[in-house]
Design an enzyme around this catalytic site. Sequence first.
Site, mmCIF file in Angstrom:
data_model
loop_
_atom_site.group_PDB
_atom_site.id
_atom_site.type_symbol
_atom_site.label_atom_id
_atom_site.label_comp_id
_atom_site.label_asym_id
_atom_site.label_seq_id
_atom_site.Cartn_x
_atom_site.Cartn_y
_atom_site.Cartn_z
ATOM 1 C CG HIS A 143 -23.644 37.220 17.353
ATOM 2 N ND1 HIS A 143 -24.356 36.342 16.581
ATOM 3 C CD2 HIS A 143 -24.330 37.324 18.520
ATOM 4 C CE1 HIS A 143 -25.438 35.944 17.241
ATOM 5 N NE2 HIS A 143 -25.437 36.526 18.423
HETATM 6 C C1 BDR Z 1 -25.483 41.374 16.497
HETATM 7 O O1 BDR Z 1 -26.409 42.248 17.177
HETATM 8 C C2 BDR Z 1 -25.812 42.816 18.313
HETATM 9 O O2 BDR Z 1 -26.615 42.612 19.425
HETATM 10 C C3 BDR Z 1 -24.488 42.119 18.505
HETATM 11 O O3 BDR Z 1 -23.508 43.009 19.008
HETATM 12 C C4 BDR Z 1 -24.130 41.601 17.135
HETATM 13 O O4 BDR Z 1 -23.426 42.565 16.397
HETATM 14 C C5 BDR Z 1 -25.992 39.946 16.595
HETATM 15 O O5 BDR Z 1 -27.222 39.816 15.964
#
Ligand code: BDR
Length: 306
Positions: free
Chosen positions: A239
């Site tokens: 992500h």
């Molecule tokens: C996002 O949420 C967090 O858990 C991760 O670091 C990322 O930024 C993904 O949905």
Amino acid sequence: MKLIIDTDPGVDDAMAIFYAAAAPDIELIGLTTIFGNVTTEMATRNALRLVEAAGLEDVPVAQGAQKPLVLPPFPPSADVHGAEGFGDIPAATPKGQPLDEDAADFLIRMAHAHKGELVVCPIGPLTNIAEALQRDPKFADNVKAIVIMGGSLEEGGNITPFAEANIYHDPHAADIVLQAGEKVTLVGLDVTHRILCTPTDFDAMAAQSPELGGMLRDMSHFYIAFYKRMRDFAGCSLHDPAAVIACTDPQHFVRQKVALRVSCDGEDIGATLPDPDSGRAPVQVCMKVDSATVKAQFLKRLALLP
Ligand code: BDR
Ligand code: CA
């Protein structure tokens, strides 16, 4: 590219920050911290630890908001990122300290100092960015771009069936930021769920970069176990690294211009919803990605680290 990463480290935040450390085309101007995966204090501690591990002790860290703009505080996402934010890796105390200045003031000052050049990449909840926009009406004009890991148009949510975690953890802040117009890009689940890194990828990374790649490999075990348990993925989504790569390499992504609002109550709280008749300026939403290229670039650059 001059970059500030606003972050809640976080396993994939650590991946994004080490990627930025390795990328020859990124000049890291600072990190700002936010709650989300961990508390804001833990985020600051972890951010300092990451810059020190990466040999970037000169990169300042500014601590951000302690809680969402309107909602009460959320507990950390320990089931996803581990009790201390880095999977099974225990907490460690960094040598350095954050700035006296808070995150929103630091963002405002840097946007002014690097007018038209600074890209802000939030990879956590958007409270600090909303505060910067509220404190300084020129903030959006001064930055070059705001490239956010967050949201989902067609992919559904990851923290609820409707909402992506970063938007969910401060929907009111996200709704403010999504009114800032075309300088805003969302790198959300529509693309990040297409970019998966497997245990084999992390082992190869650790073989080439034993210190920092090894640290990411060790953190990834807990994170990948969560993905296996919850989504039956054979790896974890990149992500936060995807958002950093979208800052320097927009050509790997296909964007749509969409006016958006964020649901701030009800069952779909935290959902990013098209709102074409709202009169809001459209933002850019990444809907497709050349995932093989993004993943290869991530792994190639990480391999350059010690
Ligand atoms: C996002 O949420 C967090 O858990 C991760 O670091 C990322 O930024 C993904 O949905
Ligand atoms: Ca994050």
